[in-house]
Design a protein around this motif. Structure first.
Motif, short mmCIF file in Angstrom:
data_model
loop_
_atom_site.label_atom_id
_atom_site.label_comp_id
_atom_site.label_asym_id
_atom_site.label_seq_id
_atom_site.Cartn_x
_atom_site.Cartn_y
_atom_site.Cartn_z
N VAL A 57 -27.20 72.09 -1.88
CA VAL A 57 -28.13 69.95 -0.96
C VAL A 57 -27.41 69.70 0.18
O VAL A 57 -26.79 69.43 0.19
CB VAL A 57 -27.79 68.73 -2.15
CG1 VAL A 57 -28.20 67.50 -1.41
CG2 VAL A 57 -28.19 69.17 -3.32
N THR A 58 -28.78 69.17 1.00
CA THR A 58 -28.07 68.56 2.60
C THR A 58 -28.53 67.07 3.00
O THR A 58 -29.24 66.90 2.05
CB THR A 58 -28.64 69.49 3.26
OG1 THR A 58 -30.17 69.48 3.64
CG2 THR A 58 -28.76 71.01 2.97
N ARG A 59 -27.42 66.69 3.41
CA ARG A 59 -27.63 65.23 3.80
C ARG A 59 -29.84 65.61 4.26
O ARG A 59 -30.41 64.43 3.88
CB ARG A 59 -27.18 65.10 4.89
CG ARG A 59 -25.68 65.00 4.61
CD ARG A 59 -24.93 64.16 5.54
NE ARG A 59 -25.05 63.25 6.09
CZ ARG A 59 -25.07 61.91 5.80
NH1 ARG A 59 -23.90 61.20 4.91
NH2 ARG A 59 -25.58 60.64 6.64
N LEU A 79 -23.79 63.66 -4.93
CA LEU A 79 -24.85 62.52 -4.62
C LEU A 79 -25.30 61.55 -4.13
O LEU A 79 -25.59 61.91 -2.74
CB LEU A 79 -26.31 63.04 -5.32
CG LEU A 79 -26.79 64.29 -5.66
CD1 LEU A 79 -27.68 64.00 -7.07
CD2 LEU A 79 -27.53 64.91 -4.17
N GLU A 80 -24.59 60.73 -4.85
CA GLU A 80 -24.69 58.83 -4.47
C GLU A 80 -23.43 58.90 -3.47
O GLU A 80 -23.42 58.19 -1.95
CB GLU A 80 -24.12 58.05 -5.05
CG GLU A 80 -25.07 58.11 -6.46
CD GLU A 80 -25.00 57.33 -7.30
OE1 GLU A 80 -23.84 57.10 -7.67
OE2 GLU A 80 -25.31 56.62 -7.96
N PRO A 84 -27.55 59.14 3.03
CA PRO A 84 -27.11 58.14 4.00
C PRO A 84 -27.29 57.09 3.64
O PRO A 84 -28.26 56.74 3.19
CB PRO A 84 -27.92 58.79 5.31
CG PRO A 84 -27.72 60.39 4.45
CD PRO A 84 -28.54 60.63 3.05
N SER A 85 -26.53 56.29 3.99
CA SER A 85 -26.62 54.85 4.06
C SER A 85 -28.65 54.07 3.94
O SER A 85 -28.84 53.57 3.60
CB SER A 85 -25.73 53.98 4.89
OG SER A 85 -26.36 53.55 5.93
N ASP A 86 -29.02 54.89 4.98
CA ASP A 86 -30.16 54.86 5.36
C ASP A 86 -31.61 55.14 4.76
O ASP A 86 -33.17 55.31 4.89
CB ASP A 86 -30.77 54.63 6.73
CG ASP A 86 -30.38 55.95 7.31
OD1 ASP A 86 -30.01 56.89 6.56
OD2 ASP A 86 -30.96 56.21 8.62
N SER A 87 -31.77 56.36 3.83
CA SER A 87 -31.54 56.90 2.85
C SER A 87 -32.86 55.68 2.02
O SER A 87 -32.51 55.34 1.37
CB SER A 87 -31.25 57.77 2.53
OG SER A 87 -32.18 58.49 0.73
#
Length: 138
Positions: A57-59, A79-80, A84-87
């Motif tokens: 998994v990547t950002r 994962l959490e 990213p905060s804007d995902s």
């Protein structure tokens, strides 16, 4: 196995144009490897084709996918933490879509007996159907 089963379920319902399905791990231990032979054999026994190489998994996955599903709470936490905060991606346990056993953990059968792969197959089949139902594909 979950990727193969979900992709097969989607294809059986002729929904493949509505989905982009990939599988990746939170750790990079097996990147580039084929699936466990027992996992692939269980899928083939049920007529489910397997064509996958392990990836991590990547950002950027949190922007590319609407759903990022995992098998257990350890991977859910990982994962959490990397989300990213804007995902806008939904990060959840795949077992939360199992209508027979809600919120079940899908155990990794790797270190157990071969019959664990059959149990795993049945779980991810139920979860695949439950996810499609939750998304409105009855």
């Amino acid at each position: 196995m979950a990727e193969a089963v979900f992709a097969h379920t989607v294809k059986q319902r002729q929904l493949q144009d509505a989905f982009h399905i990939e599988s990746a791990g939170t750790a990079g231990y097996h990147v580039g490897d084929s699936p466990d032979r027992r996992s692939a054999a269980t899928c083939r026994k049920h007529g489910v084709p397997v064509n996958h190489r392990a990836q991590q998994v990547t950002r950027s996955d949190f922007a590319r996918f609407d759903y990022i599903l995992c098998m257990d709470k350890s991977n859910l936490r990982a994962l959490e933490a990397m989300k990213p905060s804007d995902s806008k991606a939904t990060v959840a346990l795949f077992g939360s879509y199992d209508e027979e056993h809600p919120n079940s953990i899908i155990e990794d059968p790797y270190y157990g007996a071969d019959d664990g792969f059959e149990v795993n197959f049945q779980q991810v089949t139920r979860c695949s159907n439950g996810l499609l139902k939750r998304l409105g594909y009855h």
